[in-house]
Design a protein around this motif. Structure first.
Motif, PDB file in Angstrom:
ATOM      1  N   THR A 118      45.440  44.725  43.926  1.00 37.90           N
ATOM      2  CA  THR A 118      44.356  45.754  44.058  1.00 37.90           C
ATOM      3  C   THR A 118      43.791  45.850  42.525  1.00 37.90           C
ATOM      4  N   GLU A 119      42.609  46.391  42.381  1.00 34.45           N
ATOM      5  CA  GLU A 119      41.829  46.267  41.032  1.00 34.45           C
ATOM      6  C   GLU A 119      42.568  46.993  40.064  1.00 34.45           C
ATOM      7  N   GLN A 120      43.436  47.879  40.345  1.00 35.26           N
ATOM      8  CA  GLN A 120      44.510  48.358  39.048  1.00 35.26           C
ATOM      9  C   GLN A 120      45.631  47.442  38.827  1.00 35.26           C
ATOM     10  N   GLN A 121      45.876  46.577  39.539  1.00 35.92           N
ATOM     11  CA  GLN A 121      47.063  45.371  39.245  1.00 35.92           C
ATOM     12  C   GLN A 121      46.403  44.208  38.378  1.00 35.92           C
ATOM     13  N   ARG A 122      45.182  44.183  38.507  1.00 32.44           N
ATOM     14  CA  ARG A 122      44.443  42.938  37.908  1.00 32.44           C
ATOM     15  C   ARG A 122      44.964  42.430  36.586  1.00 32.44           C
ATOM     16  N   LEU A 150      43.128  43.095  51.810  1.00 29.11           N
ATOM     17  CA  LEU A 150      42.526  43.589  50.365  1.00 29.11           C
ATOM     18  C   LEU A 150      41.486  44.957  51.029  1.00 29.11           C
ATOM     19  N   LYS A 151      41.011  45.627  50.157  1.00 32.48           N
ATOM     20  CA  LYS A 151      39.884  46.611  50.338  1.00 32.48           C
ATOM     21  C   LYS A 151      38.730  46.102  49.664  1.00 32.48           C
ATOM     22  N   SER A 153      36.578  46.935  47.698  1.00 29.99           N
ATOM     23  CA  SER A 153      36.734  47.241  46.270  1.00 29.99           C
ATOM     24  C   SER A 153      37.564  46.190  45.230  1.00 29.99           C
ATOM     25  N   ASP A 154      38.543  45.823  46.108  1.00 23.22           N
ATOM     26  CA  ASP A 154      39.471  44.831  45.481  1.00 23.22           C
ATOM     27  C   ASP A 154      39.086  43.277  45.668  1.00 23.22           C
ATOM     28  N   SER A 157      38.412  41.596  42.183  1.00 19.13           N
ATOM     29  CA  SER A 157      39.692  41.321  41.038  1.00 19.13           C
ATOM     30  C   SER A 157      40.404  40.088  41.800  1.00 19.13           C
ATOM     31  N   SER A 158      40.451  39.683  43.104  1.00 21.08           N
ATOM     32  CA  SER A 158      40.953  38.826  43.712  1.00 21.08           C
ATOM     33  C   SER A 158      40.311  37.560  43.259  1.00 21.08           C
TER      34      SER A 158
END
Length: 322
Positions: A118-122, A150-151, A153-154, A157-158
């Motif tokens: 997720t974006e928070q884990q990037r 993924l969503k 929004s993610d 980040s990926s």
């Protein structure tokens, strides 16, 4: 002697005078024609004036976001290209990796976290990656990234995580591409439309920032788009293609917001809407744009036919209800 007999006189009934009825005299009907009232036609209210400042704000916001997006991709693309030019040789690469952690305790949990990226884990994943030696696990890493649900929004980040892996591991690019060939197959595109919608954007972004091998990846992208367009008899792939046009359309087909373009023309001001995306060739853009135009024409014909059928059904129902 004559006697006279007096007969009693009966009193006469009183005479009641009857009132004389006077005939009613009808008033002569007026022969004058009624005067029509003159009504002044209603003057329609003028449409409300458009807020030009608000329109300028919309244009500025769109162009700013567009410029930031292009700049973001250009910077990441240059980093990836620079890493390809300055790669260490095999011995130097091995020497650099021996100083990093390759313990079984840390690497499997790291790969597991990639599957739920997720974006928070990037940021945390990026830091951990700097300390791990993933040389022997590149295939597992690529599999985890392509199979992740993924969503939208993610996605970016990926892309950033994949770029870091590409910059560090020379064989990551081809391994990732081979895994995409397994995940994005034209025969199975309709199995999970929501995942395909996200995966197609991620795949296209990875091509744009130069993580995947360019020519092979573009050929596969064209194969996927062709399958989505030509095999869509009931237009169930419409949401996938709309998402692709909205998020990747400028890079791959020179798609610019028609609404914003109309506002720019209406304002009639010197607004710079140039600086197009230059990540892909004009030939590729024209080819994909032509494919999308043909799909749009088919969709238009389909919707008109559906509308006519609905009209016929509506008329038939009205007749049966009479």
């Amino acid at each position: 002697e004559e006697t006279t007999v007096e007969t009693p006189s009966t009193p006469s009934e009183p005479i009641i005078e009857q009132p004389i009825a006077t005939p009613t005299i009808e008033e002569p009907k007026s022969t004058e024609t009624p005067v029509e009232e003159i009504t002044t036609p209603e003057v329609p209210e003028p449409p409300p004036e458009e807020n030009l400042d608000l329109l300028r704000q919309q244009v500025t916001s769109y162009l700013t976001e567009r410029s930031d997006r292009l700049k973001q991709r250009q910077e990441l693309r240059e980093q990836n290209l620079q890493a390809e030019k300055t790669r260490l040789n095999a011995e130097q690469q091995q020497a650099a990796m021996t100083r990093l952690d390759s313990s079984i305790k840390r690497i499997p949990p790291f790969i597991k976290r990639l599957r739920t990226l997720t974006e928070q884990q990037r940021d945390a994943l990026s830091r951990d990656m700097q300390t791990l030696n993933l040389t022997r696990y590149i295939s597992e890493v690529a599999t985890a990234l392509t199979e992740a649900k993924l969503k939208m929004s993610d996605v970016w980040s990926s892309v950033q995580i994949c770029s870091l892996l590409h910059q560090r591991y020379p064989d990551f690019s081809m391994s990732l591409y081979e895994n995409w060939l397994k995940v994005l197959q034209k025969e199975t595109l309709n199995d999970n439309l929501s995942k395909v919608r996200v995966d197609l954007r991620l795949y296209a972004e990875l091509i744009t920032v130069h993580v995947l091998p360019i020519q092979q990846s573009i050929n596969h992208l064209l194969t996927l788009l062709t399958a989505l367009i030509n095999n869509d008899k009931d237009f169930s792939n419409l949401t996938i293609l709309i998402s692709f046009c909205r998020l990747c359309g400028e890079d791959y087909a020179e798609i610019f917001s028609n609404k914003i373009r109309k506002i720019i023309v209406k304002l009639d001001e010197n607004i710079d809407d140039t600086n197009p995306s230059i990540f892909h060739t004009n030939e590729l853009k024209q080819q994909i744009r032509q494919m999308l135009n043909e799909y749009f024409q088919k969709l238009s014909v389909y919707l008109i036919d559906e509308y006519k059928q609905l009209q016929k059904q509506d008329q038939l129902m009205k007749r049966t209800m009479e």
